[in-house]
Design a protein around this motif. Sequence first.
Motif, short mmCIF file in Angstrom:
data_model
loop_
_atom_site.label_atom_id
_atom_site.label_comp_id
_atom_site.label_asym_id
_atom_site.label_seq_id
_atom_site.Cartn_x
_atom_site.Cartn_y
_atom_site.Cartn_z
N TYR A 86 -13.72 18.07 -28.37
CA TYR A 86 -13.87 19.39 -28.40
C TYR A 86 -12.30 18.88 -29.41
N LEU A 87 -12.01 19.21 -30.87
CA LEU A 87 -11.08 19.43 -31.36
C LEU A 87 -10.43 21.10 -30.95
N GLN A 90 -5.22 22.55 -27.84
CA GLN A 90 -4.53 22.49 -26.63
C GLN A 90 -5.22 21.20 -25.93
N GLY A 113 -14.74 24.07 -32.88
CA GLY A 113 -14.12 25.21 -32.63
C GLY A 113 -14.36 26.07 -34.23
N TYR A 136 0.03 22.29 -34.15
CA TYR A 136 0.35 22.92 -35.62
C TYR A 136 -1.30 23.60 -35.43
N LEU A 138 -4.81 25.10 -37.32
CA LEU A 138 -5.68 25.12 -38.29
C LEU A 138 -6.26 25.90 -37.86
N1 SAM Z 1 -6.53 30.16 -30.57
C1 SAM Z 1 -7.33 28.85 -30.35
C2 SAM Z 1 -5.53 28.06 -29.47
O1 SAM Z 1 -4.71 29.35 -30.14
O2 SAM Z 1 -5.71 27.61 -29.12
C3 SAM Z 1 -6.55 28.41 -31.61
C4 SAM Z 1 -7.99 28.79 -32.13
S1 SAM Z 1 -7.59 27.69 -34.19
C5 SAM Z 1 -7.48 28.78 -35.02
C6 SAM Z 1 -9.77 27.05 -34.41
C7 SAM Z 1 -10.14 26.19 -34.33
O3 SAM Z 1 -9.85 25.38 -34.77
C8 SAM Z 1 -10.18 25.37 -33.02
O4 SAM Z 1 -10.93 26.13 -31.99
C9 SAM Z 1 -10.69 24.31 -32.94
O5 SAM Z 1 -11.66 23.81 -33.32
C10 SAM Z 1 -9.20 23.86 -34.53
N2 SAM Z 1 -8.19 23.31 -34.72
C11 SAM Z 1 -7.26 23.76 -34.68
N3 SAM Z 1 -6.04 23.44 -34.66
C12 SAM Z 1 -6.03 22.27 -34.09
C13 SAM Z 1 -5.46 21.46 -34.12
N4 SAM Z 1 -3.90 21.06 -34.17
N5 SAM Z 1 -6.05 20.00 -33.50
C14 SAM Z 1 -7.43 20.25 -33.85
N6 SAM Z 1 -8.24 21.62 -33.41
C15 SAM Z 1 -7.54 22.19 -34.32
#
Ligand code: SAM
Length: 242
Positions: A86-87, A90, A113, A136, A138
């Motif tokens: 899962y990307l 966190q 996600g 960061y 995305l």
């Molecule tokens: N609400 C989440 C949080 O605060 O941890 C962030 C959600 S982000 C807007 C939407 C999706 O982008 C995540 O579910 C993940 O799959 C992906 N994503 C965003 N930043 C990422 C990163 N630095 N590394 C891997 N996946 C990322």
Amino acid sequence: MNYYVMTLFPEMIEDGMNTSITGRAIARELIHLEAVNIRDYTTEKHGKVDDYPYGGGAGMVMQAQPVYDCYKAIEEKMNSKPRVIYLTPQGSTFAQPMAKELAQEENLVFLCGHYEGIDERVLEEIVTDYVSIGDYVLTGGELPAMVMMDAISRLVPGVLNNDMSAETESFSGNLLEHPQYSRPEIWNDKAVPKILLSGDHKKVDEYRRQESIRRTYERRPDLFEKAVESGEITEKEKKVFE
Ligand code: SAM
């Protein structure tokens, strides 16, 4: 290497991966890629895959049911339970040692996600690895999945024309790679270092190693220290920079 990417935007994965070196590897069947649309698995009649978060708050959350059914359809094609990545911001930070480890797998499933993320309950059911590509946030997991697949694919035998280049470049150990030059010999009044034109391979290797150490010292002092600790840089080589 078989990649399965669970996503709401399969065209993004296909467009990105079917280009350049990874595209060639897919055409040559060194890599198999399936971008699977999570939306195809929703039981909701309007094709909805997200809903409001319980407890309130901004944004939408991807629901458990379509993600789970999408995963089950992928799992059915395999003999054993695959690694499911899962990307997520966190997760553990992706780096070259993880790329090397994952390149040994036969099947990898990536879960992308979107919005505020995915219902925790389905993550608990299916995910084996939580991976971030950096500190960061995305908009979605598609770019991180492509970053990972690109780095892993370069380590799959036959994907690079010259397998040696993956062994000598930055992060294969703790040293960054030396600078590279190509024709012409003089460009913008800048000449290529003479030693590279000498044809003396031993001297060229020594020069490149020196430059590799210098570059690591200047740009990544943290890696320089690690290289000293691991013995990759000798005490004598270290002294030059003290
Ligand atoms: N609400 C989440 C949080 O605060 O941890 C962030 C959600 S982000 C807007 C939407 C999706 O982008 C995540 O579910 C993940 O799959 C992906 N994503 C965003 N930043 C990422 C990163 N630095 N590394 C891997 N996946 C990322």
